[in-house]
Design an enzyme around this catalytic site. Structure first.
Site, PDB file in Angstrom:
ATOM      1  CD  GLU A  27      68.586  29.884   8.249  1.00 51.22           C
ATOM      2  OE1 GLU A  27      68.466  29.247   7.457  1.00 51.22           O
ATOM      3  OE2 GLU A  27      68.241  31.136   8.610  1.00 51.22           O
ATOM      4  CE  LYS A  89      66.156  29.492   0.955  1.00 52.42           C
ATOM      5  NZ  LYS A  89      66.521  30.675   0.152  1.00 52.42           N
ATOM      6  CB  VAL A 109      63.311  31.952   9.111  1.00 52.88           C
ATOM      7  CG1 VAL A 109      62.694  32.611  10.067  1.00 52.88           C
ATOM      8  CG2 VAL A 109      64.869  32.679   9.131  1.00 52.88           C
ATOM      9  CG  ASP A 141      58.901  37.435  -3.919  1.00 51.95           C
ATOM     10  OD1 ASP A 141      58.675  36.693  -2.944  1.00 51.95           O
ATOM     11  OD2 ASP A 141      60.065  37.459  -4.643  1.00 51.95           O
ATOM     12  CB  SER A 143      59.802  36.042   3.000  1.00 54.42           C
ATOM     13  OG  SER A 143      60.028  34.907   3.818  1.00 54.42           O
ATOM     14  CB  ALA A 144      56.777  31.692   3.988  1.00 54.64           C
ATOM     15  CG  ASP A 145      61.265  33.761   6.318  1.00 55.88           C
ATOM     16  OD1 ASP A 145      61.148  32.481   6.308  1.00 55.88           O
ATOM     17  OD2 ASP A 145      62.518  34.234   6.278  1.00 55.88           O
ATOM     18  CE  LYS A 162      68.449  35.778   4.124  1.00 57.79           C
ATOM     19  NZ  LYS A 162      67.228  35.489   5.147  1.00 57.79           N
TER      20      LYS A 162
END
Length: 305
Positions: A27, A89, A109, A141, A143-145, A162
């Site tokens: 990435e 980003k 990611v 919230d 993440s789209a990951d 993380k």
């Protein structure tokens, strides 16, 4: 293999894929938004060197002037690491608008997985994935990951999610999405800066060849992505009590300042860096390099099957 009209490959990556040689995707959001200069460029170059040392070809993923890229030149990597004004980003949802505007972006990611799959690259190395944020039960919230892992058949080598995230809820989300969570020589789900979050993985894998076999089986079965957890080495890890206290302080500061949405992760990581006196950055660099080595070993095993 026909190439997607929005995708460009460097000659080296194109030759390697055509010949069935091992290739590892990387990435660039970590370069453009995740690490300070000049450590970002030094780390990106070191990670590519780690992959070459294992006999694989690095394919650093980015968007440059509106073109999806699998592989960048040394000059392009330096440009991205300089973080010029206007570099975005990009997650997967951002790609159509970035293409339309002929813009340049570092890829998260989610976006890296998507572009790697377009290019035919089955393995990707990163630091840590995004996940369910703390307080997501009220903010939503996530993440789209995680969504990308549920649908895109790429193996992602990481040091877990993380540690600023809600790790139990992240694992629950992955289970719901049908994403296998594999531990490399460990039964523990790592917490990025520390090797053991107190949570478990689905299966322990003791060799790169075993992981490669599982990835190949997943593709045959039509599965989505696979999360391959490579715990940070004890010598590079931060004490769990220390990092837990630091993250709690960073989360409190973010709430007090009204930090929300995309700004949360970079704010928290910056705060953690400040509060650890730079130790978190050293740990981040070490785990990214370790993940790249493992991903390259898996790629070599995949290419030999």
């Amino acid at each position: 293999m026909s190439r997607h009209p929005d995708l460009d490959l460097t000659p080296e990556v194109a030759r390697a894929l055509e010949a069935g040689q091992p290739v590892v995707a990387l990435e660039t959001a970590i370069v453009t938004h995740g690490m300070p200069r000049p450590v970002n460029l030094e780390t990106a170059q070191a990670v590519e060197a780690e992959i070459r040392a294992q006999g694989a070809v690095p394919a650093t993923i980015a968007v440059i002037d509106g073109r999806l890229r699998a592989g960048v030149t040394a000059e392009e990597l330096e440009m991205l690491a300089a973080i010029p004004e206007g570099v975005q980003k990009a997650s997967r949802k951002d790609l159509p608008a970035i293409i339309a505007k002929r813009a340049t972006a570092g890829t998260t990611v989610a976006a890296t997985m998507f572009i790697a799959d377009l290019a035919g690259i089955p393995i990707f190395a990163t630091g840590g994935i995004g996940g369910v944020h703390r307080g997501a039960e009220t903010t939503g919230d996530v993440s789209a990951d995680l969504t990308e892992l549920g649908r895109t058949p790429v193996g992602v080598v990481c040091a877990g999610a993380k540690s600023i995230l809600d790790l139990p809820r992240t694992l629950e989300w992955l289970e719901t999405a049908g994403v296998p969570v594999l531990g490399y020589r460990s039964d523990a789900f790592p917490a990025f800066f520390t090797p053991d979050s107190g949570l478990g993985v689905d299966q322990r894998m003791d060799s790169p060849a075993e992981i490669a076999t599982a990835l190949a089986a997943g593709r045959r079965l039509g599965n989505g992505g696979t999360l391959i957890c490579n715990p940070i080495a004890e010598a590079d890890a931060l004490p769990k009590d220390q990092i837990d206290a630091v993250i709690a302080q960073a989360v409190a500061d973010a709430a007090a300042q009204g930090i929300e949405g995309k700004a949360v992760t970079p704010f928290l990581l910056g705060k953690v860096l400040d509060l650890t006196g730079g130790d978190s950055l050293n740990a981040n660099v070490a785990l990214v390099r370790s993940n790249a080595r493992l991903a390259a070993e898996i790629a070599v095993a995949l290419a030999s099957q």
